[in-house]
Design a protein around this motif. Structure first.
Motif, mmCIF file in Angstrom:
data_model
loop_
_atom_site.group_PDB
_atom_site.id
_atom_site.type_symbol
_atom_site.label_atom_id
_atom_site.label_comp_id
_atom_site.label_asym_id
_atom_site.label_seq_id
_atom_site.Cartn_x
_atom_site.Cartn_y
_atom_site.Cartn_z
ATOM 1 N N ALA A 33 -0.090 -0.658 10.034
ATOM 2 C CA ALA A 33 -0.560 -0.568 8.649
ATOM 3 C C ALA A 33 -2.059 -0.785 8.589
ATOM 4 O O ALA A 33 -2.611 -1.669 9.257
ATOM 5 C CB ALA A 33 0.152 -1.596 7.783
ATOM 6 N N GLY A 34 -2.736 0.022 7.785
ATOM 7 C CA GLY A 34 -4.150 -0.187 7.534
ATOM 8 C C GLY A 34 -4.357 -1.315 6.540
ATOM 9 O O GLY A 34 -3.408 -1.793 5.904
ATOM 10 N N SER A 35 -5.579 -1.736 6.373
ATOM 11 C CA SER A 35 -5.876 -2.819 5.431
ATOM 12 C C SER A 35 -5.774 -2.312 3.995
ATOM 13 O O SER A 35 -5.851 -1.108 3.731
ATOM 14 C CB SER A 35 -7.274 -3.377 5.692
ATOM 15 O OG SER A 35 -8.265 -2.415 5.378
ATOM 16 N N HIS B 233 0.638 0.882 3.027
ATOM 17 C CA HIS B 233 2.003 0.502 2.632
ATOM 18 C C HIS B 233 2.977 1.446 3.331
ATOM 19 O O HIS B 233 3.138 2.590 2.928
ATOM 20 C CB HIS B 233 2.172 0.582 1.119
ATOM 21 C CG HIS B 233 3.369 -0.159 0.624
ATOM 22 N ND1 HIS B 233 3.287 -1.253 -0.213
ATOM 23 C CD2 HIS B 233 4.696 0.005 0.863
ATOM 24 C CE1 HIS B 233 4.494 -1.719 -0.464
ATOM 25 N NE2 HIS B 233 5.365 -0.958 0.176
ATOM 26 N N LEU B 234 3.617 0.939 4.353
ATOM 27 C CA LEU B 234 4.483 1.771 5.185
ATOM 28 C C LEU B 234 5.903 1.815 4.645
ATOM 29 O O LEU B 234 6.333 0.948 3.873
ATOM 30 C CB LEU B 234 4.487 1.238 6.616
ATOM 31 C CG LEU B 234 3.124 1.109 7.293
ATOM 32 C CD1 LEU B 234 3.282 0.568 8.705
ATOM 33 C CD2 LEU B 234 2.384 2.440 7.306
ATOM 34 N N TYR C 38 4.293 8.080 0.311
ATOM 35 C CA TYR C 38 5.060 7.102 -0.465
ATOM 36 C C TYR C 38 4.165 6.150 -1.248
ATOM 37 O O TYR C 38 4.581 5.579 -2.257
ATOM 38 C CB TYR C 38 5.940 6.345 0.524
ATOM 39 C CG TYR C 38 6.983 5.422 -0.034
ATOM 40 C CD1 TYR C 38 7.935 5.866 -0.944
ATOM 41 C CD2 TYR C 38 7.040 4.086 0.378
ATOM 42 C CE1 TYR C 38 8.913 5.016 -1.422
ATOM 43 C CE2 TYR C 38 8.011 3.228 -0.092
ATOM 44 C CZ TYR C 38 8.945 3.700 -0.995
ATOM 45 O OH TYR C 38 9.913 2.849 -1.470
ATOM 46 N N GLU C 39 2.911 5.965 -0.823
ATOM 47 C CA GLU C 39 2.027 5.009 -1.500
ATOM 48 C C GLU C 39 1.780 5.389 -2.954
ATOM 49 O O GLU C 39 1.516 4.516 -3.785
ATOM 50 C CB GLU C 39 0.688 4.919 -0.764
ATOM 51 C CG GLU C 39 0.759 4.238 0.585
ATOM 52 C CD GLU C 39 -0.606 4.095 1.231
ATOM 53 O OE1 GLU C 39 -0.912 3.008 1.742
ATOM 54 O OE2 GLU C 39 -1.372 5.094 1.231
ATOM 55 N N ILE C 40 1.844 6.675 -3.276
ATOM 56 C CA ILE C 40 1.503 7.124 -4.620
ATOM 57 C C ILE C 40 2.486 6.613 -5.663
ATOM 58 O O ILE C 40 2.183 6.592 -6.858
ATOM 59 C CB ILE C 40 1.422 8.670 -4.664
ATOM 60 C CG1 ILE C 40 0.668 9.158 -5.906
ATOM 61 C CG2 ILE C 40 2.810 9.286 -4.614
ATOM 62 C CD1 ILE C 40 -0.786 8.775 -5.939
ATOM 63 N N VAL C 41 3.673 6.158 -5.265
ATOM 64 C CA VAL C 41 4.659 5.703 -6.240
ATOM 65 C C VAL C 41 4.427 4.253 -6.650
ATOM 66 O O VAL C 41 5.106 3.753 -7.550
ATOM 67 C CB VAL C 41 6.102 5.886 -5.720
ATOM 68 C CG1 VAL C 41 6.334 7.315 -5.288
ATOM 69 C CG2 VAL C 41 6.425 4.922 -4.593
ATOM 70 N N TYR C 42 3.477 3.565 -6.024
ATOM 71 C CA TYR C 42 3.186 2.170 -6.349
ATOM 72 C C TYR C 42 2.037 2.101 -7.347
ATOM 73 O O TYR C 42 0.884 2.346 -7.000
ATOM 74 C CB TYR C 42 2.827 1.386 -5.081
ATOM 75 C CG TYR C 42 4.005 1.130 -4.183
ATOM 76 C CD1 TYR C 42 4.759 -0.029 -4.306
ATOM 77 C CD2 TYR C 42 4.384 2.063 -3.221
ATOM 78 C CE1 TYR C 42 5.850 -0.262 -3.493
ATOM 79 C CE2 TYR C 42 5.475 1.838 -2.403
ATOM 80 C CZ TYR C 42 6.201 0.676 -2.536
ATOM 81 O OH TYR C 42 7.296 0.443 -1.739
#
Length: 495
Positions: A348-350, A318-319, A369-373
Motif C-alpha cells: 500500500a502507498g501512503s 487503500h487495497l 476501488y478507492e473511488i468508492v470511499y
C-alpha cells in the motif's frame, strides 16, 4: 393489512424483497425514488417485534440488498478468479450472507429506540450510521449506499454540502416518514416529507468555480481480454493497441491517460515503450498510465505514473482485501491454497501522496476501488483542482458492477465539485462534470479514445472542507434523541 404483516413469514419475505428493491435505485436502473419506498417497508416490518425478529429481518433485508446489488461478485470470482462454478457459488453466497450482517446494526439501533415518539428520526440516524460503519469495518465495503443513487435526483445538492451520508440520511428519513404516514394515517406527515425534498432544490450544487484555460484530454480504452492479458501475446497486443490508439486519436491532447495496468508488465519493462509514446506527443503534453511497480525490496505496487515535464507517481493506498492483499494471512493463507484461490501480494502507498501534475492541473488520484470511499477522495480533492480515477472493470464482465462503480465516481465529482477523468480498460470510460453529470462517455466493450476538455476548479465545497463528520454527527444526534425519549418515556411508565 396489520394482521397480515404480523405473520412472520410475510414480514420476513417483505424484508427480503425490500432489500432487493434497493438495487433498482442504482445504475443502470436509476429508479432513485424507490429508495425511500424500500426503507419504508423495512421500517414497517421492524415494528412491534422482539430482538430476535429484529436481527433476523435486518439480516434478510441485507441478503436481498447484497444478493441482488452485488451479484457481480460471482462474475469476478468465477469468470476471472480461476475458481470453479460450485466453489464460486459458495464463496459468493458467503460474501452475501456476511455483508448482510451489517444491516443488522441499524435494525438493532432502531429497535433500541422503537418506543420513542421520535423513532422515525432514530431510524434515519441508525441507517446512516450503519452505512458509515460498513465503510470502515474490516477496511470497509462502501458499496450500495442509498445516497449514491441520487446524482441526478432532487437531493443531489446535498452531496457537496454533506456527502453521501447526508443524502442517505434524508433518504432513510423520507422512508420512515412515508411508513409512519401509512401506519398512523396522519397525512400531515407528508408536509415534512415534501419539505425534505423541496429544500435541496433551493440549494446550490456548485461551490467551486472554473479557472484558467481549457485542457484537452484523451482517455484511451484498449478493451483487452483479461484472461490472456498477462501472457507474452497479451503483452504484445497491449503495447500495439495502446500505441496505435494514442498515435491515431490522441496526439493533439494536453493530457493522455491510459487505464489501470494498461500495459501488463512492470514499470521497468514498460518504460522504453512509454517514453517512445511520450516523445510522439507535443512537447508540453503529459502521458499518464496505470502500471505495476516493484521496489528494491521486491514489494509490488498498483500505481499510476506521469511522464513529461512534471513526472510523478501515485501508489494505491487503500487495497482490496482478498484481491490485492490477504488479511490474517497466517490463518487464511493455507485455506486459500487448499481451494486453489489465487491471491495478490501488493503493498500500500501512503495516504498523503501529492497530486499528479499536468498542464496546470493538480490531479487527485484514486485507483479502482478507492473511488468508492468518499472521505479518501475528499482528502485527495482538497489539494487538487481535478480528479482522475483509473480502473480495470473487466473483472465485472457484463454485469451491473461497472455501472454502479461509475455512478459512485460521479458522486465523488459532485461532492467535491471537480471534473473527474475516468479511464478504464473496457468501460465505463468517461469525463464527469463538477455537477456529477456525464459530460462524455466512450462506448463499452470496444477499443476507443474519448477526447474532451476540462478546466481546473478552485474553491472547496463544504463537504471537501469538513468531510463526513457533520453528517454523521447529525445522524448520531438523531439516534440519541430517539433513545433519550424512549428512556424518558419508560421511566415515566415505571413511576
Amino acid at each position: 393489512m396489520a394482521s397480515l404483516l404480523q405473520r412472520r413469514g410475510v414480514s420476513s419475505l417483505l424484508a427480503l424483497l425490500a432489500g432487493a428493491l434497493t438495487t433498482l435505485t442504482f445504475a443502470p436502473f436509476d429508479l432513485w425514488g424507490l429508495g425511500p419506498v424500500a426503507l419504508a417497508v423495512f421500517y414497517i416490518v421492524l415494528q412491534h417485534i422482539n430482538m430476535r425478529q429484529t436481527l433476523w429481518r435486518g439480516w434478510l433485508f441485507g441478503v436481498g440488498m447484497f444478493g441482488s446489488g452485488a451479484s457481480w461478485v460471482y462474475v469476478s470470482i468465477h469468470d476471472y478468479g480461476n475458481t470453479g462454478g460450485p466453489l464460486a457459488i459458495v464463496l459468493t453466497g458467503l460474501f452475501i450472507v456476511t455483508m448482510a450482517l451489517f444491516v443488522m446494526l441499524p435494525a438493532l439501533l432502531h429497535r433500541l429506540c422503537a418506543a420513542s415518539k421520535l423513532d422515525i428520526v432514530a431510524f434515519a440516524g441508525a441507517w446512516a450510521l450503519g452505512e458509515a460503519f460498513r465503510s470502515w469495518a474490516f477496511t470497509g465495503f462502501p458499496w450500495l449506499f442509498l445516497g449514491s443513487a441520487h446524482v441526478s435526483s432532487p437531493l443531489a445538492s446535498l452531496a457537496p454540502l454533506g456527502g453521501v451520508y447526508l443524502v442517505s440520511l434524508v433518504v432513510s428519513l423520507s422512508g420512515a416518514l412515508l411508513a409512519r404516514t401509512l401506519i398512523s394515517r396522519h397525512w400531515w406527515l407528508l408536509a415534512p416529507l415534501a419539505v425534505l425534498w423541496l429544500i435541496p432544490l433551493a440549494l446550490p450544487t456548485q461551490w467551486a468555480r472554473p479557472v484558467g484555460d481549457d485542457v484537452t484530454v484523451s482517455l484511451v480504452q484498449g478493451d483487452l481480454a483479461q484472461l490472456s492479458k498477462w501472457t507474452p501475446d497479451g503483452q504484445r497486443d497491449a503495447v500495439n493497441t495502446y500505441f496505435s490508439l494514442t498515435r491515431q486519436q490522441a496526439l493533439d491532447s494536453d493530457l493522455v491517460i491510459w487505464p489501470e495496468t494498461a500495459l501488463p508488465m512492470l514499470e521497468q519493462q514498460a518504460m522504453p515503450f512509454l517514453q517512445r509514446v511520450q516523445s510522439t506527443l507535443p512537447a508540453d503534453s503529459t502521458l499518464m498510465t496505470g502500471i505495476m511497480q516493484r521496489d528494491q525490496n521486491g514489494m509490488f505496487y498498483n500505481s499510476m505514473i506521469a511522464l513529461g515535464d512534471t513526472p510523478g507517481q501515485y501508489r494505491k493506498a487503500h487495497l482490496v482485501p482478498f484481491g490485492e492483499y490477504l488479511p490474517l494471512e497466517p490463518l487464511l493463507g493455507g485455506l486459500l491454497k487448499i481451494f486453489n484461490i489465487p491471491m495478490g501480494n501488493i503493498g500500500a502507498g501512503s495516504h498523503d501522496q501529492p497530486p499528479l501534475q499536468a498542464h496546470g492541473l493538480r490531479l487527485g488520484v484514486a485507483i479502482c476501488y478507492e473511488i468508492v470511499y468518499p472521505d479518501l477522495v475528499r482528502q485527495r480533492a482538497k489539494n487538487a483542482n481535478a480528479l482522475v480515477t483509473i480502473s480495470n472493470d473487466t473483472w465485472f464482465g457484463h454485469s451491473i458492477g461497472p455501472l454502479q462503480h461509475m455512478q459512485m465516481a460521479q458522486l465523488r465529482a459532485l461532492e467535491n465539485n471537480r471534473y473527474l477523468l475516468r479511464a478504464t480498460n473496457n468501460g465505463m470510460t468517461a469525463i464527469v462534470a463538477p455537477d456529477g453529470r456525464l459530460q462524455a462517455q466512450a462506448p463499452r466493450f470496444e477499443p476507443a479514445v474519448l477526447n474532451g476538455t476540462i478546466r481546473p476548479m478552485e474553491g472547496l465545497t463544504p463537504f471537501t472542507k469538513t468531510g463526513s463528520w457533520p453528517a454523521l454527527l447529525l445522524a448520531l444526534l438523531m439516534l440519541l434523541c430517539g433513545g433519550i425519549l424512549r428512556t424518558h418515556r419508560r421511566d415515566q411508565t415505571a413511576h
